[in-house]
Design a protein around this motif. Structure first.
Motif, PDB file in Angstrom:
ATOM      1  N   ASN A 127       0.973  -1.091   0.390  1.00  0.00           N
ATOM      2  CA  ASN A 127       0.017   0.026  -0.111  1.00  0.00           C
ATOM      3  C   ASN A 127       1.120   1.867   0.076  1.00  0.00           C
ATOM      4  O   ASN A 127       1.562   1.556   1.194  1.00  0.00           O
ATOM      5  CB  ASN A 127      -0.661   0.230   1.156  1.00  0.00           C
ATOM      6  N   LEU A 128       0.734   1.972  -1.522  1.00  0.00           N
ATOM      7  CA  LEU A 128       1.778   2.898  -1.302  1.00  0.00           C
ATOM      8  C   LEU A 128       1.144   4.364  -0.761  1.00  0.00           C
ATOM      9  O   LEU A 128       1.698   5.949  -0.891  1.00  0.00           O
ATOM     10  CB  LEU A 128       1.995   3.233  -2.791  1.00  0.00           C
ATOM     11  N   SER A 129      -0.484   4.557  -0.443  1.00  0.00           N
ATOM     12  CA  SER A 129      -0.800   5.751  -0.739  1.00  0.00           C
ATOM     13  C   SER A 129      -1.182   5.767   1.308  1.00  0.00           C
ATOM     14  O   SER A 129      -1.335   7.210   1.575  1.00  0.00           O
ATOM     15  CB  SER A 129      -1.656   5.913  -0.981  1.00  0.00           C
ATOM     16  N   GLY A 130      -1.425   4.609   1.345  1.00  0.00           N
ATOM     17  CA  GLY A 130      -1.197   4.874   3.357  1.00  0.00           C
ATOM     18  C   GLY A 130      -2.842   5.129   3.896  1.00  0.00           C
ATOM     19  O   GLY A 130      -2.820   4.882   4.962  1.00  0.00           O
ATOM     20  N   GLU A 131      -3.318   5.119   3.152  1.00  0.00           N
ATOM     21  CA  GLU A 131      -4.752   4.683   2.586  1.00  0.00           C
ATOM     22  C   GLU A 131      -5.202   3.470   3.325  1.00  0.00           C
ATOM     23  O   GLU A 131      -5.238   2.551   2.503  1.00  0.00           O
ATOM     24  CB  GLU A 131      -5.525   5.042   1.799  1.00  0.00           C
ATOM     25  N   SER A 132      -6.115   3.747   4.364  1.00  0.00           N
ATOM     26  CA  SER A 132      -6.035   2.750   5.640  1.00  0.00           C
ATOM     27  C   SER A 132      -7.458   1.800   4.819  1.00  0.00           C
ATOM     28  O   SER A 132      -7.400   0.157   4.849  1.00  0.00           O
ATOM     29  CB  SER A 132      -6.077   2.662   6.452  1.00  0.00           C
ATOM     30  N   SER A 133      -8.204   1.545   3.766  1.00  0.00           N
ATOM     31  CA  SER A 133      -9.099   1.863   2.697  1.00  0.00           C
ATOM     32  C   SER A 133      -8.753   0.796   2.013  1.00  0.00           C
ATOM     33  O   SER A 133      -9.630  -0.250   1.611  1.00  0.00           O
ATOM     34  CB  SER A 133     -10.105   2.843   2.032  1.00  0.00           C
ATOM     35  N   LYS A 134      -7.728   0.892   1.468  1.00  0.00           N
ATOM     36  CA  LYS A 134      -7.106   0.512   0.698  1.00  0.00           C
ATOM     37  C   LYS A 134      -6.154  -0.873   0.854  1.00  0.00           C
ATOM     38  O   LYS A 134      -6.137  -1.358   1.622  1.00  0.00           O
ATOM     39  CB  LYS A 134      -5.538   0.652   0.154  1.00  0.00           C
ATOM     40  N   GLY A 135      -5.864  -2.318   0.035  1.00  0.00           N
ATOM     41  CA  GLY A 135      -5.060  -3.288   0.660  1.00  0.00           C
ATOM     42  C   GLY A 135      -4.040  -3.236   0.103  1.00  0.00           C
ATOM     43  O   GLY A 135      -3.087  -2.360  -0.251  1.00  0.00           O
ATOM     44  N   GLY A 136      -3.261  -4.317   0.793  1.00  0.00           N
ATOM     45  CA  GLY A 136      -1.744  -3.998   0.617  1.00  0.00           C
ATOM     46  C   GLY A 136      -1.269  -3.120   2.026  1.00  0.00           C
ATOM     47  O   GLY A 136      -1.391  -2.790   3.094  1.00  0.00           O
ATOM     48  N   ILE A 137       0.076  -4.154   2.164  1.00  0.00           N
ATOM     49  CA  ILE A 137       0.972  -3.853   3.464  1.00  0.00           C
ATOM     50  C   ILE A 137       1.857  -2.816   3.388  1.00  0.00           C
ATOM     51  O   ILE A 137       2.139  -2.411   2.381  1.00  0.00           O
ATOM     52  CB  ILE A 137       1.555  -5.210   3.516  1.00  0.00           C
ATOM     53  N   PRO A 138       1.708  -2.165   4.653  1.00  0.00           N
ATOM     54  CA  PRO A 138       2.780  -0.719   4.454  1.00  0.00           C
ATOM     55  C   PRO A 138       4.476  -1.043   4.118  1.00  0.00           C
ATOM     56  O   PRO A 138       4.676  -2.152   4.604  1.00  0.00           O
ATOM     57  CB  PRO A 138       2.116  -0.569   5.971  1.00  0.00           C
ATOM     58  N   PRO A 139       5.211  -0.171   3.828  1.00  0.00           N
ATOM     59  CA  PRO A 139       6.164  -0.210   3.105  1.00  0.00           C
ATOM     60  C   PRO A 139       6.730  -1.219   4.152  1.00  0.00           C
ATOM     61  O   PRO A 139       7.851  -1.718   3.629  1.00  0.00           O
ATOM     62  CB  PRO A 139       6.484   0.459   2.392  1.00  0.00           C
ATOM     63  N   ALA A 140       7.023  -0.610   5.329  1.00  0.00           N
ATOM     64  CA  ALA A 140       7.762  -0.565   6.366  1.00  0.00           C
ATOM     65  C   ALA A 140       7.673  -2.605   6.514  1.00  0.00           C
ATOM     66  O   ALA A 140       8.638  -3.008   7.886  1.00  0.00           O
ATOM     67  CB  ALA A 140       7.431  -0.382   7.308  1.00  0.00           C
ATOM     68  N   GLN A 141       6.729  -3.199   6.776  1.00  0.00           N
ATOM     69  CA  GLN A 141       6.095  -4.742   6.885  1.00  0.00           C
ATOM     70  C   GLN A 141       6.384  -5.423   6.106  1.00  0.00           C
ATOM     71  O   GLN A 141       6.035  -6.335   5.972  1.00  0.00           O
ATOM     72  CB  GLN A 141       4.958  -4.693   7.746  1.00  0.00           C
ATOM     73  N   ALA A 142       6.752  -4.797   4.892  1.00  0.00           N
ATOM     74  CA  ALA A 142       7.354  -5.612   3.336  1.00  0.00           C
ATOM     75  C   ALA A 142       8.448  -6.633   3.931  1.00  0.00           C
ATOM     76  O   ALA A 142       8.037  -7.953   3.551  1.00  0.00           O
ATOM     77  CB  ALA A 142       7.687  -5.353   2.187  1.00  0.00           C
ATOM     78  N   TYR A 143       8.993  -5.959   4.335  1.00  0.00           N
ATOM     79  CA  TYR A 143      10.208  -7.425   4.592  1.00  0.00           C
ATOM     80  C   TYR A 143      10.051  -8.532   5.506  1.00  0.00           C
ATOM     81  O   TYR A 143      10.252  -9.496   4.935  1.00  0.00           O
ATOM     82  CB  TYR A 143      11.817  -6.697   5.238  1.00  0.00           C
ATOM     83  N   PRO A 144       9.610  -7.814   6.898  1.00  0.00           N
ATOM     84  CA  PRO A 144       8.860  -9.052   7.469  1.00  0.00           C
ATOM     85  C   PRO A 144       7.818  -9.956   6.978  1.00  0.00           C
ATOM     86  O   PRO A 144       8.654 -11.025   6.809  1.00  0.00           O
ATOM     87  CB  PRO A 144       8.939  -8.481   8.753  1.00  0.00           C
ATOM     88  N   LEU A 145       7.361  -9.610   6.761  1.00  0.00           N
ATOM     89  CA  LEU A 145       6.145 -10.398   5.372  1.00  0.00           C
ATOM     90  C   LEU A 145       6.922 -11.021   4.754  1.00  0.00           C
ATOM     91  O   LEU A 145       6.745 -12.426   3.713  1.00  0.00           O
ATOM     92  CB  LEU A 145       4.870  -9.901   5.011  1.00  0.00           C
ATOM     93  N   ALA A 146       8.029 -10.817   3.695  1.00  0.00           N
ATOM     94  CA  ALA A 146       8.394 -11.801   2.409  1.00  0.00           C
ATOM     95  C   ALA A 146       8.812 -12.776   3.138  1.00  0.00           C
ATOM     96  O   ALA A 146       9.071 -13.513   2.604  1.00  0.00           O
ATOM     97  CB  ALA A 146       9.642 -10.482   2.045  1.00  0.00           C
ATOM     98  N   GLN A 147      10.213 -12.264   4.569  1.00  0.00           N
ATOM     99  CA  GLN A 147      10.703 -13.506   5.045  1.00  0.00           C
ATOM    100  C   GLN A 147       9.714 -14.376   5.349  1.00  0.00           C
ATOM    101  O   GLN A 147      10.261 -15.562   4.837  1.00  0.00           O
ATOM    102  CB  GLN A 147      11.475 -12.409   6.495  1.00  0.00           C
ATOM    103  N   ALA A 148       8.949 -14.095   6.453  1.00  0.00           N
ATOM    104  CA  ALA A 148       7.559 -15.520   6.127  1.00  0.00           C
ATOM    105  C   ALA A 148       7.260 -15.939   5.494  1.00  0.00           C
ATOM    106  O   ALA A 148       7.331 -17.587   5.386  1.00  0.00           O
ATOM    107  CB  ALA A 148       6.622 -14.629   6.973  1.00  0.00           C
ATOM    108  N   VAL A 149       6.929 -15.064   4.182  1.00  0.00           N
ATOM    109  CA  VAL A 149       6.766 -16.102   2.997  1.00  0.00           C
ATOM    110  C   VAL A 149       7.313 -16.714   2.583  1.00  0.00           C
ATOM    111  O   VAL A 149       6.850 -18.333   1.676  1.00  0.00           O
ATOM    112  CB  VAL A 149       5.838 -14.949   1.846  1.00  0.00           C
TER     113      VAL A 149
END
Ligand SMILES: *Cc1c(COP(=O)(O)O)cnc(C)c1O
Length: 229
Positions: A127-149
């Motif tokens: 989620n690049l825009s930070g709008e909570s109505s939109k899907g997607g993970i905040p950029p700062a949380q992408a690394y831990p999620l990617a590691q887990a995947v």
């Protein structure tokens, strides 16, 4: 109206032209034809023009078209929001899922991927825009999620996907796509073997290619406007 086959070829030519104009390697950008709401006959017409990869957002509609087109060797990408009660049929029938933004969804896709099928290709939605109505993970949380995947054996983590705010302002389009590319570079420099940036749609794919897209997801420019629901 121009036939679908001609529009597939015109978009492919546009993609190659933009690759050349922006210094991208030739054939480094793949066209994903987004066929949601379009009939199976339209997919067959695109296939006749050489198109192989199709993106769908709605599960039941996609399953019906897969059944109608089972004679064709197509590659199916699920690009809509993934609901946890739909993970099993998605893991069973698709080759790629672009909208993974929670570990729970990744785990359920992993657990439901049938043995004997290759790992399911995954893009993490940011989620690049930070709008909570939109899907997607905040950029700062992408690394831990990617590691887990990465740790899930039946999934193949490929890269990042985003659906930025729609805008006619090319500079704004490029800034948003550049944010995703910067995050992609950061994750790669931290050791994640990513090779896919899924970004760009009918209205902004040239900007996405200029900023490093490897998959552009194009619907209406190929199939025409979608019926309003
Ligand atoms: C519908 C859709 C597209 C295609 O949009 P067009 O503007 O018709 O090209 C691309 N990506 C996602 C995630 C979509 O839902």
């Amino acid at each position: 109206m121009t036939p679908i086959s001609e529009r597939v070829q015109a978009i492919m030519a546009d993609i190659r032209r933009v690759e050349l104009a922006t210094g991208r390697t030739q054939n480094s950008v793949q066209l994903l034809a987004v066929s949601k709401t379009q009939p199976a006959a339209s997919i067959r017409a695109a296939w006749l023009a050489g198109q192989r990869a199709f993106g769908e957002n709605y599960l039941q509609e996609a399953l019906d078209k897969m059944a109608a087109l089972s004679d064709l060797p197509l590659e199916w990408h699920f690009i809509g929001p993934v609901q946890s009660n739909k993970t099993r049929p998605i893991a069973e029938h698709f080759d790629w899922v672009h909208g993974v933004d929670r570990l729970k969804i990744a785990q359920r896709l992993n657990d439901a991927r049938p043995p004997g099928q290759p790992p399911l290709n995954i893009c993490i939605e940011v989620n690049l825009s930070g709008e909570s109505s939109k899907g997607g993970i905040p950029p700062a949380q992408a690394y831990p999620l990617a590691q887990a995947v990465m740790a899930l054996p039946n999934l193949h983590l490929r890269g990042l996907m985003a659906i930025p705010a729609v805008s006619d302002d090319v500079a704004l389009q490029r800034r948003q796509f550049r944010m995703l590319h910067d995050l992609f570079d950061e994750l790669r420099s931290r050791g994640l073997p990513l090779d896919t940036l899924s970004m760009g749609m009918s209205g902004d794919f040239a900007a996405a290619i200029a900023e490093g897209a490897t998959i552009v997801r194009i619907g209406s420019a190929i199939f025409g406007p979608r019926p309003t629901k």
